[in-house]
Scaffold this motif. Sequence first.
Motif, PDB file in Angstrom:
ATOM      1  N   ASP A   1      16.581  74.514  -6.164  1.00 48.15           N
ATOM      2  CA  ASP A   1      16.348  73.427  -7.116  1.00 48.15           C
ATOM      3  C   ASP A   1      14.834  73.213  -7.272  1.00 48.15           C
ATOM      4  OD1 ASP A   1      16.847  71.440  -8.860  1.00 48.15           O
ATOM      5  OD2 ASP A   1      17.746  70.045  -7.420  1.00 48.15           O
TER       6      ASP A   1
ATOM      7  N   LEU B   1      11.815  72.313 -16.128  1.00 45.99           N
ATOM      8  CA  LEU B   1      12.587  71.332 -15.384  1.00 45.99           C
ATOM      9  C   LEU B   1      11.646  70.347 -14.686  1.00 45.99           C
ATOM     10  CD1 LEU B   1      15.131  73.827 -13.818  1.00 45.99           C
ATOM     11  CD2 LEU B   1      15.683  72.042 -15.502  1.00 45.99           C
TER      12      LEU B   1
ATOM     13  N   TYR C   1      13.591  75.286 -18.334  1.00 50.92           N
ATOM     14  CA  TYR C   1      14.734  74.452 -18.713  1.00 50.92           C
ATOM     15  C   TYR C   1      15.423  75.047 -19.941  1.00 50.92           C
ATOM     16  CZ  TYR C   1      17.087  70.171 -20.366  1.00 50.92           C
ATOM     17  OH  TYR C   1      17.995  69.232 -20.822  1.00 50.92           O
TER      18      TYR C   1
END
Length: 339
Positions: free
Chosen positions: A214, A339, A306
């Motif tokens: 992540d 992101l 993203y």
Amino acid sequence: MTARLRRWMTPVVATLTVLAIVIGPVPATAAPSTPTPSGHEDDGEPRLLNDVIEGANRAYTRAKAKLEKSRKRQLELALQVDRAQAELDALRPQVSHIAMQSYRTGRLGAAAILLDSNAPDSFVQRAVALDELNMVNAKKLAEVNVVKTRAEKAKLALDAEVREQQKLTNDMARDKREAEKALALVGGQGFTGGLVSATSPVARIAPGRTSDGDWKSEGCSEKDPTTAGCVTPRTLHMYKEVKRAGFNRFVGCYRPGGPWEHPKGLACDWSLQNSGFSPWRSKDTRMYGNNLAAFLIRNADRLGVYYVIWNRQIWFPATGWKSYSGPSNHTDHVHVSLL
């Protein structure tokens, strides 16, 4: 059967055994190759995906023709071995006769046959026959051994060729799958027109990536090198990596106002022109946009991408390329959000 007879028979039996092995089935699989050079390498240009796929297809065609030729050679080889087997079979009655005489007399050789005669004429006839038989046997065995040796060598060569063709087939199939996967990744043949490099430079991993893959949330803390605004550390890293990959035309990142990523320092617009924005009108500008989008997508996991918008299409990691019809058709720049 005496030991002497067994010694005499051993080469014949061995010949029959080897021939039986030689005429066994040869694997009929094969075919290539590594894609042939497109020609772009000679003048420093990158290879295009359509060149890679075309090269793979041409290599497949050549390998297929080579396989057919190998199969014809295999058939000719089998016929040669069959003829050798027939010649060896023709010797069996004569060998059996000698073996029978040896069994009856208890010994093997010329004396065993000559002493079996009971008259001078018969002795002479047998001597002549024995001499002829020996000559025939020697000639036939020599011929069979020559053919057998040739067949063995040919089969070994054929096996090696088939193995090499199988390897080339696997290599070609792998390369073609990779090329098609890469082409799908950057939007497909229709979207790119094939004007996209087969590979992209590998970007360095952006900061803020966690151990589970992540990305940590970041604020707009870095000076934007394209405006008076700010960008996140990850956006600045992406900017530097795109520049390092050779994309040096006009770019703008921070833009105030609006709900999306530009005012958050999480997006950049990469123009196709050296200054300002203008839709692609040439092979050069279209390929520039294709290659830039391909670089971002191929390195999406390393840069924290993203989504990417380019030429009426939008790419998300979860969905791939989809049609896009927003306020801008993005034919004049490649947009990337992080992101």
